[in-house]
Structure formats: C-alpha cells, structure tokens
Design a protein around this motif. Structure first.
Motif, short mmCIF file in Angstrom:
data_model
loop_
_atom_site.label_atom_id
_atom_site.label_comp_id
_atom_site.label_asym_id
_atom_site.label_seq_id
_atom_site.Cartn_x
_atom_site.Cartn_y
_atom_site.Cartn_z
N SER A 1 -8.17 -8.37 6.02
CA SER A 1 -8.94 -7.86 7.17
C SER A 1 -8.63 -6.40 7.42
O SER A 1 -9.54 -5.59 7.66
CB SER A 1 -8.63 -8.69 8.42
N GLN A 2 -7.35 -6.03 7.37
CA GLN A 2 -6.98 -4.63 7.59
C GLN A 2 -7.48 -3.75 6.45
O GLN A 2 -7.88 -2.61 6.67
CB GLN A 2 -5.46 -4.50 7.72
N PHE A 3 -7.46 -4.30 5.22
CA PHE A 3 -7.98 -3.54 4.09
C PHE A 3 -9.47 -3.25 4.27
O PHE A 3 -9.93 -2.12 4.07
CB PHE A 3 -7.75 -4.33 2.79
N ALA A 4 -10.24 -4.26 4.66
CA ALA A 4 -11.68 -4.08 4.88
C ALA A 4 -11.93 -3.04 5.97
O ALA A 4 -12.79 -2.16 5.82
CB ALA A 4 -12.32 -5.41 5.24
N ALA A 5 -11.16 -3.12 7.07
CA ALA A 5 -11.34 -2.18 8.17
C ALA A 5 -10.93 -0.76 7.75
O ALA A 5 -11.59 0.22 8.09
CB ALA A 5 -10.52 -2.63 9.38
N GLY B 1 -13.56 0.56 5.56
CA GLY B 1 -14.90 0.56 6.14
C GLY B 1 -15.89 -0.25 5.34
O GLY B 1 -17.06 0.14 5.21
N VAL B 2 -15.42 -1.38 4.78
CA VAL B 2 -16.28 -2.23 3.97
C VAL B 2 -16.24 -3.65 4.52
O VAL B 2 -15.43 -3.99 5.38
CB VAL B 2 -15.83 -2.24 2.49
N SER B 3 -17.12 -4.49 4.01
CA SER B 3 -17.14 -5.89 4.42
C SER B 3 -15.99 -6.66 3.80
O SER B 3 -15.40 -6.24 2.81
CB SER B 3 -18.46 -6.54 4.00
N ARG B 4 -15.67 -7.81 4.37
CA ARG B 4 -14.63 -8.66 3.78
C ARG B 4 -15.05 -9.13 2.39
O ARG B 4 -14.21 -9.35 1.52
CB ARG B 4 -14.35 -9.87 4.69
N THR B 5 -16.36 -9.28 2.19
CA THR B 5 -16.84 -9.71 0.87
C THR B 5 -16.49 -8.67 -0.18
O THR B 5 -15.98 -9.00 -1.26
CB THR B 5 -18.37 -9.93 0.90
N LEU B 6 -16.79 -7.39 0.11
CA LEU B 6 -16.46 -6.33 -0.83
C LEU B 6 -14.95 -6.19 -0.97
O LEU B 6 -14.44 -5.94 -2.06
CB LEU B 6 -17.07 -5.00 -0.40
N ALA B 7 -14.21 -6.35 0.13
CA ALA B 7 -12.75 -6.27 0.07
C ALA B 7 -12.20 -7.33 -0.88
O ALA B 7 -11.35 -7.04 -1.72
CB ALA B 7 -12.17 -6.46 1.47
N GLU C 1 5.45 6.03 2.30
CA GLU C 1 4.72 5.17 3.23
C GLU C 1 3.54 4.55 2.50
O GLU C 1 2.72 5.26 1.93
CB GLU C 1 4.21 5.96 4.44
N PRO C 2 3.44 3.21 2.51
CA PRO C 2 2.29 2.56 1.86
C PRO C 2 1.04 2.71 2.71
O PRO C 2 1.13 3.11 3.89
CB PRO C 2 2.73 1.09 1.78
N PRO C 3 -0.14 2.42 2.18
CA PRO C 3 -1.36 2.43 2.99
C PRO C 3 -1.24 1.46 4.16
O PRO C 3 -0.44 0.51 4.12
CB PRO C 3 -2.44 1.98 2.00
#
Length: 323
Positions: A126-130, A133-139, A314-316
């Motif tokens: 969820s944090q990766f998608a946010a 700025g992409v959908s959870r599907t693309l994430a 520091e990681p993303p």
C-alpha cells in the motif's frame, strides 16, 4: 496487430525528423542525461536512440561527452528547448501513456537493488503504491517482475528484499567475470564503430583531468562498457544472465560511489579505459582479459566498502528494515 513502437524508437524518430528538417542546428551536442530529462524518460531508451542516430550517420562523436548533430559544424552546447528541440503532440501522448509504467518499474528496480547489502527489508504494498502514485494492481505487477528477477521474494502475503551477503556478492561477480568477457567477444563482431568510438571518447574525457572525475562520468563509463557494449552480445540468454548479476551490484556500487576516495574513482575509470582502448584497436582478446581483471578488482573494492558502516543510509519510504 498494430505495432507499438518502443520508447527508444519514439525518441529516435523525433530527433531524426528534427535533424533532417533543420530544426536542430548542425553542431548541437546531444547527451543522454539532458535528453532523458527533456523526454521525461530513463537514459536507456535515449541512449539506444542516440546509438541509432550514430549508425545512421545523422550525428557524430565529439571530443568529450555526447554526439554532435550533422557531419559538419562546430560542436556547441545549448539548452535543448532553446536550441529548437520540440516534443510533438503525438510523441508526448505516447510517452505519457507508456512512460508511467516503465519508469515506475525502472526506478523501483534501482531503489530496491541499492538496498540489498544494507539488511533485510519488508515492502509495504500500500505504501509502495502511494509512494509511486500508482494503483495497487500496478504495484503488485511491479513486485512480481522484481521477484522473477530475483531481487525480492514473497512469503505469504508479504514481500521482502535482502540481505545481499558477501557470498552473494562473490557469486554475482564470479558469474560476471566468467560471462562478460565472452559476451564482449561476441559483441565486438557486430558493435557499430561509432558506438565504440563514443565510449572511448567518454572515457578519455573523464580521465583528462584526474582530479575532476565525477560520479556521473564514471556512471556513464560503466553504462557504456557493461550495458551498451557487453549486453550487445547476440546471445540473449547470456545477456539476460549477465544483467541479473549486474543489477544488484551496479545499483549497490552507484549508491556507494560518494563514499569512495577520488583516487578509487580514477583507478576504476582507468580500468574501464584499459578495456575500451584495446577493443577499439582490434585486440578483442586483450580487452576481454582486461575486463575480467577489472571485475575481480571491483569485487574487492565493493567488499571492502561494504565493511565500512554507513549509518546515513535510508531506504525508500515503502521499505522497513527488519532485524
């Protein structure tokens, strides 16, 4: 079925049209980094487009970095927009529709690979998608591609990256110093002379003033040798195996370059030139031998560098360090 051009083809056609119709003046120097920013793309498709222009003899190598438009005219540098470069509406639409997917994946690939030596990390989808700025599907699609590449793995519903151990680094480098010299020999048979000449010029420009060498210069030299030239090998299976071992090492190496002494950067650049010069002179066997020696030296440098604490790493935001 409609053919959808690759991003490199879109850049190539745009530049070719504006060179041939005189929009881009003779002598204007084109470099991968400024062009990538102009098109809002990664360097890879832009570099491929410039190689195509070199092969078509629409541009020529320069004394330093970049290529110059046309066969004549004094080389000069100028802001691309000020020089007349325009992004046609059709190209802008095509790039914007496709770039969001390719750029998200490319950036994530580099970000995660650069974290591997520094521990084990959990990836929050969820944090990766946010964050991207992409959908959870693309994430999820992106993470699956990274899993196939071997950068991350899924355990239950969770995704994890790392840790890249000393043994992993040794094995990746061993794979590279076995395969890359063979790939270099294959590439030499079909590599365009203009591409090789430009790589040599980039190296010469970086080494012209030893104290002034920059991380960007060395990154360009590594891209020229290890990606553009080595991965030009006609054996796709070999090239893919090499890329799998290159990715975590090159991303890690790039993230640590600012920790290295200026002398180390210069020595590394010198090793690259020791491969490119004999290759340009037709001594393919000598170039392959120098490449194997360079990779063995690089293994020692990165192992030593990783033993030095890096508390500022520091990681993303979408990655959480696990004990």
């Amino acid at each position: 079925m409609n053919h959808r051009p690759r991003l490199s083809e879109l850049v190539y056609v745009t530049l070719r049209e504006q060179i041939e119709d005189g929009t881009l003046p003779a002598g204007l120097i084109l470099e991968a980094a400024p062009l990538a920013r102009f098109f809002d793309l990664s360097r890879t498709p832009v570099t491929e487009a410039l190689q195509g222009l070199l092969e078509a003899e629409l541009v020529r190598p320069t004394e330093g970095r970049g290529v110059a438009v046309g066969r004549a005219g004094v080389p000069f540098r100028e802001d691309l927009a000020a020089a007349g470069l325009r992004l046609p509406a059709r190209t802008r639409r095509s790039v914007s529709q496709r770039n969001w997917r390719s750029r998200t994946y490319s950036q994530t690939e580099q970000e995660i690979a650069a974290c591997l030596p520094f521990g084990r990390f959990a990836i929050n989808v969820s944090q990766f998608a946010a964050h991207k700025g992409v959908s959870r599907t693309l994430a999820h699609e992106t993470l699956v591609r990274l899993e196939r590449l071997g950068l991350i793995r899924q355990q239950g519903a969770r995704w994890y990256a790392g840790q890249l151990t000393e043994r992993d680094i040794d094995e990746h480098y061993e794979m590279r110093w076995i395969l890359e010299p063979s790939a270099l020999v294959q590439s030499a048979a079909t590599l365009p002379d203009a591409v090789l000449r430009q790589a040599v010029r980039n190296a010469e420009a970086a080494l012209a003033e030893p104290g002034a060498i920059t991380v960007e210069m060395l990154d360009q030299m590594e891209a020229d040798l290890h990606r553009t030239i080595v991965l030009h090998a006609p054996s796709r299976q070999m090239a893919e195996a090499i890329r799998r071992s290159q990715l975590p090492l090159m991303a890690t190496n790039f993230s640590l370059k600012d920790k290295k002494a200026r002398g180390v950067l210069h020595n590394t650049a010198t090793e690259h030139f020791a491969v490119l010069r004999p290759l340009a002179d037709g001594d393919v066997a000598g170039a392959a031998e120098a490449l194997a020696a360079h990779l063995k030296s690089a293994r020692e440098i990165i192992q030593h560098t990783l033993k030095v604490p890096h508390p500022d790493f520091e990681p993303p935001a979408y990655m959480v360090r696990k004990s």
